[in-house]
Design a protein around this motif. Structure first.
Motif, PDB file in Angstrom:
ATOM      1  N   THR A  77       0.834  -1.207   0.000  1.00 39.48           N
ATOM      2  CA  THR A  77       0.000   0.000   0.000  1.00 39.48           C
ATOM      3  C   THR A  77       0.865   1.252   0.000  1.00 39.48           C
ATOM      4  O   THR A  77       0.658   2.174  -0.812  1.00 39.48           O
ATOM      5  CB  THR A  77      -0.924   0.012   1.233  1.00 39.48           C
ATOM      6  N   TYR A  79       3.965   1.454  -0.888  1.00 43.94           N
ATOM      7  CA  TYR A  79       4.778   1.479  -2.103  1.00 43.94           C
ATOM      8  C   TYR A  79       3.981   2.064  -3.266  1.00 43.94           C
ATOM      9  O   TYR A  79       4.504   2.855  -4.050  1.00 43.94           O
ATOM     10  CB  TYR A  79       5.247   0.059  -2.433  1.00 43.94           C
ATOM     11  N   SER A  80       2.708   1.658  -3.371  1.00 47.25           N
ATOM     12  CA  SER A  80       1.862   2.193  -4.439  1.00 47.25           C
ATOM     13  C   SER A  80       1.641   3.690  -4.244  1.00 47.25           C
ATOM     14  O   SER A  80       1.661   4.466  -5.216  1.00 47.25           O
ATOM     15  CB  SER A  80       0.524   1.455  -4.481  1.00 47.25           C
ATOM     16  N   ASP A  84       2.868   7.014  -6.596  1.00 48.45           N
ATOM     17  CA  ASP A  84       2.038   8.179  -6.862  1.00 48.45           C
ATOM     18  C   ASP A  84       2.788   9.452  -6.489  1.00 48.45           C
ATOM     19  O   ASP A  84       2.697  10.477  -7.180  1.00 48.45           O
ATOM     20  CB  ASP A  84       0.742   8.059  -6.055  1.00 48.45           C
ATOM     21  N   LEU A 258      -3.064   4.409 -13.152  1.00 52.02           N
ATOM     22  CA  LEU A 258      -2.521   4.064 -11.832  1.00 52.02           C
ATOM     23  C   LEU A 258      -3.308   4.736 -10.716  1.00 52.02           C
ATOM     24  O   LEU A 258      -3.570   4.134  -9.675  1.00 52.02           O
ATOM     25  CB  LEU A 258      -1.047   4.470 -11.747  1.00 52.02           C
ATOM     26  N   ILE A 262      -4.941   3.203  -7.168  1.00 56.40           N
ATOM     27  CA  ILE A 262      -4.653   3.729  -5.829  1.00 56.40           C
ATOM     28  C   ILE A 262      -5.939   4.201  -5.163  1.00 56.40           C
ATOM     29  O   ILE A 262      -6.156   3.978  -3.964  1.00 56.40           O
ATOM     30  CB  ILE A 262      -3.632   4.872  -5.927  1.00 56.40           C
ATOM     31  N   MET A 311      -3.607  -2.945  -8.036  1.00 50.64           N
ATOM     32  CA  MET A 311      -2.411  -2.390  -8.665  1.00 50.64           C
ATOM     33  C   MET A 311      -2.058  -3.122  -9.951  1.00 50.64           C
ATOM     34  O   MET A 311      -1.608  -2.506 -10.923  1.00 50.64           O
ATOM     35  CB  MET A 311      -1.237  -2.444  -7.686  1.00 50.64           C
ATOM     36  N   THR A 315      -1.990  -1.239 -13.571  1.00 53.78           N
ATOM     37  CA  THR A 315      -0.731  -1.201 -14.319  1.00 53.78           C
ATOM     38  C   THR A 315      -0.877  -1.839 -15.690  1.00 53.78           C
ATOM     39  O   THR A 315      -0.463  -1.264 -16.709  1.00 53.78           O
ATOM     40  CB  THR A 315       0.383  -1.913 -13.531  1.00 53.78           C
TER      41      THR A 315
END
Length: 378
Positions: A77, A79-80, A84, A258, A262, A311, A315
């Motif tokens: 979470t 990392y995503s 951003d 993306l 998120i 994700m 992607t």
């Protein structure tokens, strides 16, 4: 939380991870450069492998699959959300015309600022959760609202515009040179020691980190209430951010869906927090102050599956859309060229070029005073 993290392990892990981060910083200070694709890839793979290894160690130390699952879900979470964050970093680097040679140092300082801010928010969040059970309602509603903002275009431009106001305010009170002097914060102009535009970059990065910390901390507290796991997940997400910036390069502006992935994750965690708040309810005007027994408790593993799926879909959909539009998918970095420049001679990645055009368009509307540095800064 059905597991216990030994104090000796928590202290040892934080010391080791801090030393790794310090070593990374010293490498940059000793040899500032534009990392090649190979170097950036190896570092990203190293940090991802380190995070996964840490998850396994958590399993062995605590004997709980929940601890491992919460860390992995929290790390993914964060990392995503960090990816951003890179969109805004790209815009800021271009807007301030930061020489690519010194972008690694700027990113590393930004990461350290982010860690300090998130550590403060984590401590505050842990205290609030411990003493105010209804705070989960607030966190849940906040994340749903954040998801709504994330799903609509223009979020990054709004963040950058907010930063411009902070920078304008700062410029009124301190003297700043028109050009950079390496990575120095201070330089001498006409015998007078003044700040370089690098101070504005650090202020802008710090403000951006503050905004993202406010968004990300409630999100991970929706996955785990362990302050140690919350902090280490944030630490691992930020450790590889600098190399990821250079690795993704021009691919950033092609990940057009993306933000939807998120947004879905944030909305999902927001709903999960709200259901958890109902399950632990103590507010007298909701169900008479009694726990809402029918409120489901979403497990860590379901959360992990949802995060990975969201994700992955975002992607893959972005890359398919880019291919259909005839946009070649490449992450060619300027460091891979002998002269350090891209074909247009700008020395910028496609993402930076696009961000620069946005910044220039804003500059034409807000006036030349917003520009932090002149041509000499390039």
């Amino acid at each position: 939380m059905t597991y216990e993290i030994p104090t000796w392990f928590a202290i040892t892990a934080l010391v080791v991870l801090s030393l790794i981060l310090l070593a990374d910083l010293l490498i940059i200070l000793k040899r500032p450069h534009i990392p090649s694709m190979r170097e950036a890839t190896l570092w990203v793979v190293f940090y991802v492998a380190l995070a996964l290894a840490f998850a396994v160690v958590l399993l062995l130390v605590t004997g709980s699959g929940d601890a491992m699952g919460e860390f992995v879900a929290g790390w993914l979470t964060e990392y995503s959300l960090s990816v951003d964050n890179l969109f805004v970093f790209v815009l800021l680097m271009s807007q301030f015309s930061v020489p690519r040679r010194y972008q690694q140092e700027v990113l590393m300082v930004g990461i350290i600022i982010a860690l300090i801010l998130r550590a403060i928010f984590i401590m505050l969040g842990a205290v609030l959760i411990e003493n105010l059970s209804w705070i989960f309602y607030v966190f849940g509603l906040f994340l749903v609202y954040t998801a709504w903002r994330q799903a609509f275009p223009g979020k990054h431009d709004d963040d950058a515009q907010a930063e411009t106001g902070i920078v304008r305010f700062l410029r009124r009170f301190i003297d700043i040179s028109d050009s950079y002097d390496g990575s120095k914060l201070r330089t001498v102009v006409n015998g007078k020691k003044i700040f370089t535009p690098m101070i504005l970059v650090f202020v802008a990065i710090g403000f951006t980190d503050l905004v993202f910390a406010i968004d990300s901390i409630p999100a991970i507290f929706g996955i785990t209430q362990s302050p140690f796991i919350v902090f280490t997940a944030n630490l691992f997400a930020l450790m590889g951010l600098r190399q990821l910036y250079f690795l993704l390069g021009g691919l950033l502006d092609r990940l057009k869906y993306l933000h939807y992935g998120i947004a879905f994750i944030l909305a999902f965690i927001g709903v999960k927090l709200f259901l958890h708040a109902l399950h632990e309810n103590e507010l007298p005007f909701i169900n008479g102050g009694e726990h809402v027994e029918w409120a489901p408790d979403i497990s860590t593993w379901v959360s992990l599956a949802v995060i990975v799926a969201a994700m992955s879909v975002a992607t893959v959909a972005s890359l398919i859309a880019a291919r259909r539009e005839g946009d070649p998918i490449t992450t060619t970095d300027a460091a891979d060229r002998p002269d350090g420049d891209l074909p247009d001679g700008s020395g910028r990645t496609p993402a930076e070029a696009a961000a620069k055009s946005v910044a220039e368009e804003k500059g034409s509307r807000t006036g030349a005073d917003d520009a932090p540095a002149g041509d000499g800064a390039r």
